[in-house]
Design a protein around this motif. Structure first.
Motif, PDB file in Angstrom:
ATOM      1  N   GLY A  15      31.462  41.678  23.932  1.00  0.00           N
ATOM      2  CA  GLY A  15      31.609  42.804  23.009  1.00  0.00           C
ATOM      3  C   GLY A  15      31.908  44.108  23.728  1.00  0.00           C
ATOM      4  N   ALA A  16      31.239  44.350  24.860  1.00  0.00           N
ATOM      5  CA  ALA A  16      31.491  45.575  25.626  1.00  0.00           C
ATOM      6  C   ALA A  16      32.904  45.587  26.192  1.00  0.00           C
ATOM      7  CB  ALA A  16      30.455  45.697  26.750  1.00  0.00           C
ATOM      8  N   ALA A  17      33.419  44.422  26.592  1.00  0.00           N
ATOM      9  CA  ALA A  17      34.793  44.355  27.103  1.00  0.00           C
ATOM     10  C   ALA A  17      35.794  44.697  26.004  1.00  0.00           C
ATOM     11  CB  ALA A  17      35.060  42.969  27.675  1.00  0.00           C
ATOM     12  N   VAL A  18      35.535  44.250  24.773  1.00  0.00           N
ATOM     13  CA  VAL A  18      36.426  44.583  23.655  1.00  0.00           C
ATOM     14  C   VAL A  18      36.407  46.084  23.398  1.00  0.00           C
ATOM     15  CG1 VAL A  18      36.805  44.255  21.185  1.00  0.00           C
ATOM     16  CG2 VAL A  18      36.203  42.302  22.618  1.00  0.00           C
ATOM     17  N   VAL A  19      35.214  46.686  23.426  1.00  0.00           N
ATOM     18  CA  VAL A  19      35.112  48.133  23.224  1.00  0.00           C
ATOM     19  C   VAL A  19      35.842  48.883  24.337  1.00  0.00           C
ATOM     20  CG1 VAL A  19      33.494  50.076  23.108  1.00  0.00           C
ATOM     21  CG2 VAL A  19      32.963  47.941  21.929  1.00  0.00           C
ATOM     22  N   LEU A  20      35.727  48.413  25.575  1.00  0.00           N
ATOM     23  CA  LEU A  20      36.415  49.045  26.699  1.00  0.00           C
ATOM     24  C   LEU A  20      37.932  48.992  26.518  1.00  0.00           C
ATOM     25  CD1 LEU A  20      36.433  50.313  29.530  1.00  0.00           C
ATOM     26  CD2 LEU A  20      36.232  47.995  30.481  1.00  0.00           C
ATOM     27  N   PHE A  21      38.431  47.861  26.052  1.00  0.00           N
ATOM     28  CA  PHE A  21      39.876  47.740  25.829  1.00  0.00           C
ATOM     29  C   PHE A  21      40.345  48.700  24.742  1.00  0.00           C
ATOM     30  CE2 PHE A  21      43.542  45.655  23.755  1.00  0.00           C
ATOM     31  CZ  PHE A  21      44.409  45.617  24.844  1.00  0.00           C
ATOM     32  N   ILE A  22      39.559  48.846  23.685  1.00  0.00           N
ATOM     33  CA  ILE A  22      39.922  49.793  22.618  1.00  0.00           C
ATOM     34  C   ILE A  22      39.879  51.226  23.143  1.00  0.00           C
ATOM     35  CG2 ILE A  22      39.200  50.698  20.371  1.00  0.00           C
ATOM     36  CD1 ILE A  22      38.171  47.895  19.700  1.00  0.00           C
ATOM     37  N   ALA A  23      38.865  51.538  23.962  1.00  0.00           N
ATOM     38  CA  ALA A  23      38.724  52.890  24.500  1.00  0.00           C
ATOM     39  C   ALA A  23      39.893  53.265  25.392  1.00  0.00           C
ATOM     40  CB  ALA A  23      37.413  53.004  25.277  1.00  0.00           C
ATOM     41  N   SER A  24      40.556  52.273  26.002  1.00  0.00           N
ATOM     42  CA  SER A  24      41.655  52.586  26.910  1.00  0.00           C
ATOM     43  C   SER A  24      42.845  53.220  26.192  1.00  0.00           C
ATOM     44  CB  SER A  24      42.102  51.319  27.647  1.00  0.00           C
ATOM     45  OG  SER A  24      42.699  50.398  26.749  1.00  0.00           O
ATOM     46  N   PHE A  25      42.910  53.117  24.878  1.00  0.00           N
ATOM     47  CA  PHE A  25      44.009  53.712  24.118  1.00  0.00           C
ATOM     48  C   PHE A  25      43.647  55.086  23.556  1.00  0.00           C
ATOM     49  CE2 PHE A  25      44.697  49.130  23.963  1.00  0.00           C
ATOM     50  CZ  PHE A  25      46.016  49.045  24.358  1.00  0.00           C
ATOM     51  N   LEU A  26      42.434  55.560  23.847  1.00  0.00           N
ATOM     52  CA  LEU A  26      42.000  56.875  23.370  1.00  0.00           C
ATOM     53  C   LEU A  26      42.204  57.921  24.467  1.00  0.00           C
ATOM     54  CD1 LEU A  26      38.746  55.806  21.485  1.00  0.00           C
ATOM     55  CD2 LEU A  26      41.083  56.022  20.590  1.00  0.00           C
ATOM     56  N   ASP A  27      41.921  59.168  24.123  1.00  0.00           N
ATOM     57  CA  ASP A  27      42.213  60.291  25.027  1.00  0.00           C
ATOM     58  C   ASP A  27      41.375  60.217  26.300  1.00  0.00           C
ATOM     59  OD1 ASP A  27      43.957  61.201  23.161  1.00  0.00           O
ATOM     60  OD2 ASP A  27      42.637  62.758  22.345  1.00  0.00           O
ATOM     61  N   ASN A  28      42.054  60.549  27.416  1.00  0.00           N
ATOM     62  CA  ASN A  28      41.376  60.619  28.704  1.00  0.00           C
ATOM     63  C   ASN A  28      40.750  61.996  28.922  1.00  0.00           C
ATOM     64  OD1 ASN A  28      40.476  59.874  31.207  1.00  0.00           O
ATOM     65  ND2 ASN A  28      42.447  60.088  32.228  1.00  0.00           N
ATOM     66  N   PRO A  49      43.835  55.706  38.595  1.00  0.00           N
ATOM     67  CA  PRO A  49      42.463  55.429  39.031  1.00  0.00           C
ATOM     68  C   PRO A  49      41.561  54.927  37.906  1.00  0.00           C
ATOM     69  CG  PRO A  49      43.228  57.493  39.974  1.00  0.00           C
ATOM     70  CD  PRO A  49      44.258  57.078  38.976  1.00  0.00           C
ATOM     71  N   VAL A  50      41.717  55.535  36.715  1.00  0.00           N
ATOM     72  CA  VAL A  50      40.887  55.101  35.587  1.00  0.00           C
ATOM     73  C   VAL A  50      41.295  53.700  35.131  1.00  0.00           C
ATOM     74  CG1 VAL A  50      40.213  55.602  33.209  1.00  0.00           C
ATOM     75  CG2 VAL A  50      40.458  57.462  34.858  1.00  0.00           C
ATOM     76  N   LEU A  51      42.592  53.456  35.086  1.00  0.00           N
ATOM     77  CA  LEU A  51      43.073  52.164  34.618  1.00  0.00           C
ATOM     78  C   LEU A  51      42.607  51.033  35.538  1.00  0.00           C
ATOM     79  CD1 LEU A  51      44.853  50.601  32.594  1.00  0.00           C
ATOM     80  CD2 LEU A  51      46.780  51.004  34.138  1.00  0.00           C
ATOM     81  N   LEU A  52      42.754  51.229  36.859  1.00  0.00           N
ATOM     82  CA  LEU A  52      42.395  50.167  37.794  1.00  0.00           C
ATOM     83  C   LEU A  52      40.896  50.095  38.038  1.00  0.00           C
ATOM     84  CD1 LEU A  52      45.237  50.570  40.463  1.00  0.00           C
ATOM     85  CD2 LEU A  52      45.086  48.900  38.613  1.00  0.00           C
ATOM     86  N   GLY A  53      40.270  51.259  38.246  1.00  0.00           N
ATOM     87  CA  GLY A  53      38.864  51.275  38.633  1.00  0.00           C
ATOM     88  C   GLY A  53      37.886  51.132  37.501  1.00  0.00           C
ATOM     89  N   VAL A  54      38.341  51.367  36.251  1.00  0.00           N
ATOM     90  CA  VAL A  54      37.423  51.291  35.110  1.00  0.00           C
ATOM     91  C   VAL A  54      37.855  50.186  34.146  1.00  0.00           C
ATOM     92  CG1 VAL A  54      36.428  52.541  33.163  1.00  0.00           C
ATOM     93  CG2 VAL A  54      36.849  53.737  35.319  1.00  0.00           C
ATOM     94  N   VAL A  55      39.062  50.309  33.590  1.00  0.00           N
ATOM     95  CA  VAL A  55      39.487  49.377  32.543  1.00  0.00           C
ATOM     96  C   VAL A  55      39.693  47.973  33.103  1.00  0.00           C
ATOM     97  CG1 VAL A  55      41.216  48.889  30.785  1.00  0.00           C
ATOM     98  CG2 VAL A  55      40.549  51.252  31.252  1.00  0.00           C
ATOM     99  N   VAL A  91      29.673  46.563  37.640  1.00  0.00           N
ATOM    100  CA  VAL A  91      28.963  47.705  38.235  1.00  0.00           C
ATOM    101  C   VAL A  91      29.955  48.719  38.797  1.00  0.00           C
ATOM    102  CG1 VAL A  91      27.374  48.397  40.067  1.00  0.00           C
ATOM    103  CG2 VAL A  91      26.882  46.367  38.701  1.00  0.00           C
ATOM    104  N   VAL A  92      30.997  48.210  39.485  1.00  0.00           N
ATOM    105  CA  VAL A  92      32.033  49.111  40.011  1.00  0.00           C
ATOM    106  C   VAL A  92      32.710  49.862  38.873  1.00  0.00           C
ATOM    107  CG1 VAL A  92      34.268  49.173  41.182  1.00  0.00           C
ATOM    108  CG2 VAL A  92      32.415  47.786  42.112  1.00  0.00           C
ATOM    109  N   ALA A  93      33.004  49.186  37.764  1.00  0.00           N
ATOM    110  CA  ALA A  93      33.640  49.842  36.621  1.00  0.00           C
ATOM    111  C   ALA A  93      32.739  50.916  36.026  1.00  0.00           C
ATOM    112  CB  ALA A  93      33.997  48.800  35.555  1.00  0.00           C
ATOM    113  N   ALA A  94      31.434  50.630  35.934  1.00  0.00           N
ATOM    114  CA  ALA A  94      30.507  51.619  35.386  1.00  0.00           C
ATOM    115  C   ALA A  94      30.408  52.849  36.287  1.00  0.00           C
ATOM    116  CB  ALA A  94      29.130  50.990  35.194  1.00  0.00           C
TER     117      ALA A  94
END
Length: 286
Positions: A15-28, A49-55, A91-94
Motif C-alpha cells: 500500500g505504501a508503494a502505491v501511495v509513493l507512486f501516486i505522490a511522484s506525479f504531484l508537485d515537488n 535525485p528525488v526520482l532515483l533516491g526516493v521513488v 530505509v534509503v528511500a525514507a
C-alpha cells in the motif's frame, strides 16, 4: 510465488508503494510568495535525485520485500536475502525523502554570499516522505510484531464436513470429482474399522476361513479410518522418522487417516503414499 505466504506487514508495504507512486506525479516544490500561485510546479519525475533516491528506491525495495516473502526458498542478492535487501532500499528511500523535505532546493538557494529561503516542499514530496516512512517501518517491524505477521489473505476453509462415516463429496482426495467404486481389498472406506475386509461382490466365492492364530496378537487402540482436511498446508513425513517431508497436505482436499500414533496420524494421499502427519491441530473430520 505463493501469495498466501504474504503477511499483513507486506500488505502495508504494498500500500505504501502505491501511495509513493501516486505522490511522484504531484508537485515537488511549493512557493508561498505573491504571484507564485499560477506557477506550474514540476513533479517528482522532474528531479533526478528525488526520482532515483526516493521513488525508484522505495518501489524497488517494496518489490524485493514482497518477492522475498512469496518465494518458497530464500534468494540472495549480494549476500543479502531479498527481504533484507528490500528493507535496506526502503530505509534509503525514507532518508532521501526526509533530506529533500528539509532542503527541497538542495543548496541552490545558498549560492554566493547571500541566501534565501528558497522553495518549500510540495505536496508530492511530503506524501512521498510519509509513504517511505510507513514502508520502511512496516518492513522492519514485520518480523518483530505478531500482528503484522498474520496472513494477508484468509486461510481457505475445507468443504463442509459430512456426517462421520459418510463418504466425502466427490470421492477420495478430490472434492467435486466422481467417486469410483473401490475394488475388493482396497483401502477401507470411512466408518469401516481399518483392517476389516471389503465385502465380496454378489455371487463371488467367499475366501476360505482362516485357522485360529497360534498366539493372540497385541490389542490395538480402538481406531476407525476417517477422512479429514487440513486448515493450512502441512508436511507429511516418512514413517521411518526421516526429517524430509515426502508430501504436502493442502487445504480443500480430503485425505484418509488410516492409523493413529499418539497425537500423530498416519495419513494416505490420493496417490497412495503414506506418511506421518505430526501437526494435527485444527483438522476437519469428514
Amino acid at each position: 510465488m505463493n501469495i498466501r505466504s504474504l503477511t499483513r506487514g507486506d500488505g502495508v508495504v504494498i500500500g505504501a508503494a502505491v501511495v509513493l507512486f501516486i505522490a511522484s506525479f504531484l508537485d515537488n516544490y511549493s512557493y508561498n510568495v505573491d504571484g507564485a500561485s499560477g506557477l506550474d510546479m514540476p513533479n517528482l519525475w522532474a528531479s533526478g535525485p528525488v526520482l532515483l533516491g526516493v521513488v525508484f528506491a522505495g518501489i524497488i525495495g517494496a518489490a524485493l520485500v514482497v518477492l522475498g516473502r512469496g518465494l518458497p526458498q530464500p534468494r540472495k542478492v549480494a549476500g543479502l536475502e531479498l527481504v533484507q535487501a528490500g528493507t535496506a532500499f526502503t530505509v534509503v528511500a525514507a532518508l532521501g525523502a526526509l533530506g529533500n523535505v528539509i532542503d527541497p532546493a538542495g543548496g541552490a538557494n545558498n549560492i554566493g554570499s547571500s541566501s534565501s529561503d528558497g522553495p518549500d516542499a510540495g505536496m508530492g514530496l511530503i506524501l512521498a516522505l510519509i509513504a517511505t516512512l510507513v514502508m520502511a517501518g512496516a518492513a522492519i517491524a514485520t518480523p518483530l510484531v505478531p500482528v503484522l505477521q498474520a496472513g494477508l489473505l484468509p486461510t481457505p476453509k475445507p468443504a463442509a464436513p459430512q456426517p462421520y462415516g459418510a463418504q466425502p463429496p466427490g470421492g477420495y482426495g478430490y472434492p467435486g470429482a466422481p467417486a469410483a467404486a473401490a475394488p475388493y481389498g482396497a483401502q477401507p472406506q470411512p466408518g469401516q474399522p481399518f483392517g476389516q475386509p471389503q465385502p465380496a461382490a454378489p455371487g463371488a466365492p467367499q475366501p476360505a476361513a482362516q485357522g485360529a492364530p497360534a498366539a493372540a496378537q497385541p490389542a490395538t487402540a480402538d481406531f476407525s479410518p476417517f477422512w479429514f482436511a487440513v486448515p493450512v498446508t502441512r508436511p507429511l513425513f516418512a514413517e521411518d522418522g526421516s526429517p524430509t517431508p515426502i508430501a504436502e497436505l493442502a487445504p480443500g482436499t480430503w485425505y484418509l487417516a488410516v492409523e493413529q500414533r499418539g497425537a500423530q496420524l498416519i495419513a494416505q494421499t490420493q496417490d497412495g503414499r503414506r506418511g506421518v502427519l505430526q501437526d494435527t491441530s485444527g483438522i476437519q473430520r469428514g
